[in-house]
Design a protein around this motif. Structure first.
Motif, PDB file in Angstrom:
ATOM      1  N   ALA A   1     -28.732 -10.142 -87.611  1.00 23.47           N
ATOM      2  CA  ALA A   1     -29.025  -9.429 -88.676  1.00 23.47           C
ATOM      3  C   ALA A   1     -28.159  -8.032 -89.047  1.00 23.47           C
ATOM      4  O   ALA A   1     -28.130  -7.422 -88.196  1.00 23.47           O
ATOM      5  CB  ALA A   1     -30.471  -8.918 -88.828  1.00 23.47           C
ATOM      6  N   GLU A   2     -27.592  -8.201 -90.136  1.00 21.38           N
ATOM      7  CA  GLU A   2     -26.566  -7.233 -90.586  1.00 21.38           C
ATOM      8  C   GLU A   2     -27.388  -5.907 -91.299  1.00 21.38           C
ATOM      9  O   GLU A   2     -27.218  -4.878 -91.346  1.00 21.38           O
ATOM     10  CB  GLU A   2     -25.504  -7.548 -91.493  1.00 21.38           C
ATOM     11  CG  GLU A   2     -24.608  -6.754 -91.993  1.00 21.38           C
ATOM     12  CD  GLU A   2     -23.430  -6.135 -91.147  1.00 21.38           C
ATOM     13  OE1 GLU A   2     -22.815  -5.376 -91.369  1.00 21.38           O
ATOM     14  OE2 GLU A   2     -23.438  -6.819 -89.817  1.00 21.38           O
ATOM     15  N   SER A   3     -28.484  -6.448 -91.867  1.00 23.66           N
ATOM     16  CA  SER A   3     -29.468  -5.546 -92.527  1.00 23.66           C
ATOM     17  C   SER A   3     -30.905  -6.031 -92.235  1.00 23.66           C
ATOM     18  O   SER A   3     -30.851  -7.359 -91.625  1.00 23.66           O
ATOM     19  CB  SER A   3     -29.148  -5.374 -94.023  1.00 23.66           C
ATOM     20  OG  SER A   3     -29.569  -6.913 -94.672  1.00 23.66           O
ATOM     21  N   ASP A   4     -31.955  -5.380 -92.680  1.00 27.00           N
ATOM     22  CA  ASP A   4     -33.215  -6.030 -92.433  1.00 27.00           C
ATOM     23  C   ASP A   4     -33.187  -7.348 -93.130  1.00 27.00           C
ATOM     24  O   ASP A   4     -32.581  -7.527 -94.181  1.00 27.00           O
ATOM     25  CB  ASP A   4     -34.257  -5.155 -93.061  1.00 27.00           C
ATOM     26  CG  ASP A   4     -34.297  -3.889 -92.183  1.00 27.00           C
ATOM     27  OD1 ASP A   4     -33.886  -3.840 -91.171  1.00 27.00           O
ATOM     28  OD2 ASP A   4     -35.216  -3.202 -92.786  1.00 27.00           O
TER      29      ASP A   4
ATOM     30  N   GLY B   1     -31.661 -10.102 -97.357  1.00 24.33           N
ATOM     31  CA  GLY B   1     -30.983  -9.412 -96.457  1.00 24.33           C
ATOM     32  C   GLY B   1     -29.761 -10.197 -95.859  1.00 24.33           C
ATOM     33  O   GLY B   1     -29.354 -11.184 -96.927  1.00 24.33           O
ATOM     34  N   GLU B   2     -28.930  -9.797 -95.052  1.00 28.45           N
ATOM     35  CA  GLU B   2     -27.772 -10.209 -94.710  1.00 28.45           C
ATOM     36  C   GLU B   2     -27.445 -10.605 -93.180  1.00 28.45           C
ATOM     37  O   GLU B   2     -28.236  -9.699 -92.402  1.00 28.45           O
ATOM     38  CB  GLU B   2     -26.482  -9.411 -95.148  1.00 28.45           C
ATOM     39  CG  GLU B   2     -25.332 -10.146 -95.878  1.00 28.45           C
ATOM     40  CD  GLU B   2     -24.286  -9.148 -96.304  1.00 28.45           C
ATOM     41  OE1 GLU B   2     -23.525  -8.778 -95.475  1.00 28.45           O
ATOM     42  OE2 GLU B   2     -24.014  -9.148 -97.548  1.00 28.45           O
TER      43      GLU B   2
ATOM     44  N   ASN C   1     -34.934  -7.092 -87.732  1.00 29.23           N
ATOM     45  CA  ASN C   1     -34.424  -5.674 -88.147  1.00 29.23           C
ATOM     46  C   ASN C   1     -32.951  -5.794 -88.105  1.00 29.23           C
ATOM     47  O   ASN C   1     -32.483  -6.487 -87.422  1.00 29.23           O
ATOM     48  CB  ASN C   1     -35.023  -4.356 -87.144  1.00 29.23           C
ATOM     49  CG  ASN C   1     -36.662  -4.171 -87.453  1.00 29.23           C
ATOM     50  OD1 ASN C   1     -36.870  -4.241 -88.448  1.00 29.23           O
ATOM     51  ND2 ASN C   1     -37.127  -4.185 -86.173  1.00 29.23           N
ATOM     52  N   ALA C   2     -32.290  -4.821 -88.688  1.00 27.48           N
ATOM     53  CA  ALA C   2     -30.984  -4.622 -88.694  1.00 27.48           C
ATOM     54  C   ALA C   2     -30.451  -4.741 -87.100  1.00 27.48           C
ATOM     55  O   ALA C   2     -31.056  -4.040 -86.612  1.00 27.48           O
ATOM     56  CB  ALA C   2     -30.226  -3.564 -89.562  1.00 27.48           C
TER      57      ALA C   2
END
Length: 150
Positions: free
Chosen positions: A106-109, A69-70, A48-49
């Motif tokens: 995690a920056e995003s999911d 994702g990022e 998860n983010a």
């Protein structure tokens, strides 16, 4: 700091595509059949983010390739880069299970595929066609890292 996510393991799901693995220099040059075999050793992972995927200085046994994702890479608490689809991290851990050299969050999911040392080692030991190109790729990364510090 959140601990590395463990609940994101998705059992029974196929590994990364051959096309995704072909984009990773560590696996470049492997035949599609070898990449299919390698793909079967990966486990799908979701973060998860905000989840910490890897912690600088802690033990490591896994390599990750990002499907979507990022993520943010930090060393000594300072952002050093960002990762996205097709990027990877933890390749040195596939060889030596040493400490992580950076924290990855995690920056995003984040949808990843993970490969552990103990899943990768038998593949390398059983097939020199997999081992030798990996050694060459690692040698090139070392040369690139040394050149960057000059």
């Amino acid at each position: 700091m959140q601990r590395p996510g463990r609940a994101g393991l998705i059992p029974g799901v196929a590994g990364p595509s051959v096309e995704l693995l072909q984009k990773i220099p560590l696996f470049a040059g492997l035949a599609p059949r070898e990449l299919e075999r390698l793909s079967g050793s990966f486990k799908e992972r979701m973060f998860n983010a905000g989840d910490t995927v890897a912690v600088e200085g802690e033990g490591a046994a896994g390599f990750f390739v990002i499907e979507s994702g990022e993520a943010v890479v930090a060393i000594g608490g300072e952002e050093r880069g960002r990762l996205g689809p097709g990027d990877y991290f933890g390749d040195v851990a596939l060889i030596d299970m040493g400490s992580r050299t950076a924290t990855v969050t995690a920056e995003s999911d984040l949808h990843c595929y993970g490969l552990t040392f103990w899943d990768f080692r038998p593949l390398v030991e059983s097939d020199a066609r997999i081992a030798w190109p990996r050694l060459q790729a690692m040698a090139q990364r070392l040369r690139d890292a040394e050149a960057a510090t000059d």
